[in-house]
Design a protein around this motif. Structure first.
Motif, PDB file in Angstrom:
ATOM      1  N   ASP A 297       0.873  -1.171   0.000  1.00 37.28           N
ATOM      2  CA  ASP A 297       0.000   0.000   0.000  1.00 37.28           C
ATOM      3  C   ASP A 297       0.911   1.223   0.000  1.00 37.28           C
ATOM      4  OD1 ASP A 297      -1.825   2.010   0.317  1.00 37.28           O
ATOM      5  OD2 ASP A 297      -2.822   1.150   2.072  1.00 37.28           O
TER       6      ASP A 297
ATOM      7  N   CYS B   7      -1.101   5.561   2.536  1.00 38.38           N
ATOM      8  CA  CYS B   7      -2.184   5.488   3.517  1.00 38.38           C
ATOM      9  C   CYS B   7      -1.842   6.415   4.671  1.00 38.38           C
ATOM     10  CB  CYS B   7      -2.403   4.051   4.010  1.00 38.38           C
ATOM     11  SG  CYS B   7      -0.959   3.278   4.774  1.00 38.38           S
TER      12      CYS B   7
ATOM     13  N   VAL C 159      -0.957  -7.941   2.229  1.00 36.92           N
ATOM     14  CA  VAL C 159      -0.253  -6.671   2.142  1.00 36.92           C
ATOM     15  C   VAL C 159       1.045  -6.785   2.935  1.00 36.92           C
ATOM     16  CG1 VAL C 159      -0.363  -4.185   2.582  1.00 36.92           C
ATOM     17  CG2 VAL C 159      -2.428  -5.438   1.902  1.00 36.92           C
TER      18      VAL C 159
ATOM     19  N   MET D 193       3.477  -0.997   3.998  1.00 39.25           N
ATOM     20  CA  MET D 193       2.635   0.190   3.905  1.00 39.25           C
ATOM     21  C   MET D 193       3.484   1.441   4.053  1.00 39.25           C
ATOM     22  SD  MET D 193      -0.134  -1.496   6.457  1.00 39.25           S
ATOM     23  CE  MET D 193       1.067  -2.809   6.754  1.00 39.25           C
TER      24      MET D 193
ATOM     25  N   GLU E 156      -2.537   1.973  -4.202  1.00 36.68           N
ATOM     26  CA  GLU E 156      -2.642   2.570  -2.872  1.00 36.68           C
ATOM     27  C   GLU E 156      -4.087   2.545  -2.407  1.00 36.68           C
ATOM     28  OE1 GLU E 156      -3.356   7.059  -2.761  1.00 36.68           O
ATOM     29  OE2 GLU E 156      -1.788   6.872  -4.303  1.00 36.68           O
ATOM     30  N   THR E 157      -4.273   2.801  -1.122  1.00 35.15           N
ATOM     31  CA  THR E 157      -5.632   2.952  -0.603  1.00 35.15           C
ATOM     32  C   THR E 157      -6.010   4.406  -0.363  1.00 35.15           C
ATOM     33  OG1 THR E 157      -4.868   2.702   1.686  1.00 35.15           O
ATOM     34  CG2 THR E 157      -5.661   0.703   0.547  1.00 35.15           C
TER      35      THR E 157
ATOM     36  N   PRO F  72      -5.675  -0.532   4.645  1.00 39.74           N
ATOM     37  CA  PRO F  72      -4.753  -1.183   3.710  1.00 39.74           C
ATOM     38  C   PRO F  72      -5.207  -2.545   3.200  1.00 39.74           C
ATOM     39  CG  PRO F  72      -3.507  -0.076   5.410  1.00 39.74           C
ATOM     40  CD  PRO F  72      -4.958   0.054   5.809  1.00 39.74           C
TER      41      PRO F  72
ATOM     42  N   ILE G 223      -6.781  -2.880  -0.331  1.00 41.38           N
ATOM     43  CA  ILE G 223      -6.045  -2.629  -1.570  1.00 41.38           C
ATOM     44  C   ILE G 223      -6.165  -3.798  -2.551  1.00 41.38           C
ATOM     45  CG2 ILE G 223      -3.795  -3.577  -0.913  1.00 41.38           C
ATOM     46  CD1 ILE G 223      -2.559  -1.061  -2.164  1.00 41.38           C
TER      47      ILE G 223
END
Length: 262
Positions: free
Chosen positions: A4, A7, A30, A33, A202-203, A220, A223
């Motif tokens: 991700d 975020c 994931v 991040m 990405e979120t 996350p 995603i």
């Protein structure tokens, strides 16, 4: 494994359940991040989350909404903060002419200071742009002529011309859950044409939850839905999309250690 690439783990919607958010992200595949800085007066909180978790990194920057109060006229504070091992990017920064929460001149001044910090440190510039395609493209091109810098357009929802201009500078483009929205046909058409080797996902969590999670607090773990849509648009298997976007992330964010992912 997915990364991700943008975020906000320090925002209260996610920080209230930090352990749960990270556990659900891991369960969804994931591996890492990047938690984004938006204000310098809150940067310690952003950095602290990254320090607590091996697979979380952070950036330092001032969002264009905050330029009136915290806009940077010099890259000095950004460069100093970027010395920390967990800081792997500069931003988010850029121009937002949709809300105009800060004067446009102050947004542009701060944007240029962030670019100078990215140029000096070699860390990627994380660009936010809304209703400012022409101005964003012009500033990026003007500054690039002064000296190159790496970067990406985050949460891309702009037109094809800005995508072309950014790609021509060697920048990457990050796709959020917007690509799953019903009304996003124009964006989907652009995503089909972006080279696979320049795409990140990405979120922008806690915002912009993708279909089928619309209306929920984004995180996350969600995603995976965005990645599935991008893979569909590129007509490739999700596993290929995951591998490509993860490789792209580490190619751009060279300070991040892939060995820390989990």
């Amino acid at each position: 494994m997915l990364i991700d690439s943008h975020c906000h783990l320090d925002f209260p919607e996610l920080s209230a359940d930090e352990a749960g958010v990270l556990a659900r992200a891991k369960g969804a595949g994931v591996g890492g991040m990047l938690s984004i800085g938006t204000r310098l007066d809150q940067f310690d909180r952003v950095r602290a989350i990254a320090e607590r978790h091996g697979n979380v990194w952070c950036s330092v920057g001032v969002h264009p909404h905050e330029a009136k109060e915290e806009g940077q006229r010099s890259p000095a504070r950004l460069i100093e903060a970027a010395q920390h091992a967990k800081v792997i990017g500069i931003g988010e920064t850029g121009l937002d002419f949709y809300y105009d929460h800060s004067p446009r001149e102050e947004q542009a001044e701060s944007f240029r200071a962030h670019i100078a910090a990215a140029r000096e440190t070699g860390l990627p510039l994380i660009v936010h742009t809304r209703n400012a395609d022409a101005e964003t493209g012009s500033i990026l091109e003007e500054e690039y002529r002064k000296g190159p810098f790496p970067g990406l357009i985050h949460c891309f929802s702009s037109g094809a011309d800005l995508a072309r201009r950014a790609l021509s500078l060697g920048m990457y483009i990050s796709i959020s859950g917007i690509v799953t929205f019903k009304a996003a046909d124009d964006l989907r058409a652009i995503v089909r044409d972006i080279p696979l080797e320049r795409i990140l996902v990405e979120t922008d969590a806690p915002y912009l939850a993708p279909v089928p999670k619309r209306g929920k607090t984004n995180e996350p773990a969600f995603i995976a839905h965005t990645a599935a849509k991008v893979a569909e648009l590129k007509r490739i298997d999700v596993s290929e999309l995951e591998a490509a976007t993860t490789a792209n992330f580490f190619r751009l964010f060279t300070k991040a250690e892939q060995s820390e992912c989990g």
